[in-house]
Write an enzyme that holds these catalytic residues in place. Sequence first.
Site, PDB file in Angstrom:
ATOM      1  CB  CYS A 180      10.320  51.766  70.405  1.00 51.08           C
ATOM      2  SG  CYS A 180      10.868  50.773  69.037  1.00 51.08           S
ATOM      3  CB  CYS A 236      11.871  46.370  70.049  1.00 54.10           C
ATOM      4  SG  CYS A 236      11.000  47.689  69.283  1.00 54.10           S
TER       5      CYS A 236
END
Lengths: 143, 98
Positions: free
Chosen positions: A51, A49
């Site tokens: 982040c 992902c």
Amino acid sequence: MPYPEEMIAPMRSELTDNGVTELRTADQAKAWLESNKDKTAMFVVNSVCGCAAGAARPGILLSLENEVKPDAVATGFAGNDTESVNFIRSLVPQAPPSSPSVYIFKQGKPVAYVPRHVFEGGHPESVAGHLQREYEKHCTKVG
Amino acid sequence: MGQDPAKRLKEFHGKTVAVETCRKQTFIGRCSRFEKDNLIMVDLDHFHGGWDENEETLESAVSFGHWPVIKKVFIAKADITRMDLLVKTPWKGEVRSV
């Protein structure tokens, strides 16, 4: 279903090229924890992902420039290294599965957990600051 | 809710938030986006009672995260009474020199 290895290889190597040990199986994870049972050990659940790319991985590497830090750092990739990741997760059953995330063990016992939402919207410096505060609470290794 | 939460979409999008509704429900999950009349949340958990009644649950979620037991919900924007990021301190307050 695991992610294609060729896709996640750069995400793995961002950590492993910087001294983080890769653990793919439950046996490897058990042995790693056993070999660090008198020390402080940090396990990073890596992830595809955004982040993880923007905050978690660079923040974790930056945090390891701190004087006080874990004696050992290892990683497993969520969705691919399911054995090692599930083994580590099983040691902290009150923590819902989350990736990216960070587990810190001291003398084989979990002492800190950093779930995904802590990384969301963060940047490397803020993630490093958060982790370094945990290191200063739990770790003794200097340099 | 005094301010339209959709105005904070840039801050909330893709992040884990807590949402309270006037129907005495609290949700913890990822904010996907706002449609005209709805907030769309994904990978979330649901609790009966408002924010204050779920203080302990929210504290636990701040420390450990939440169980993503529901894949997706649509919450009427008009029902939202409180919405915020699931972090104790916003990131801008947490930066320190390293």
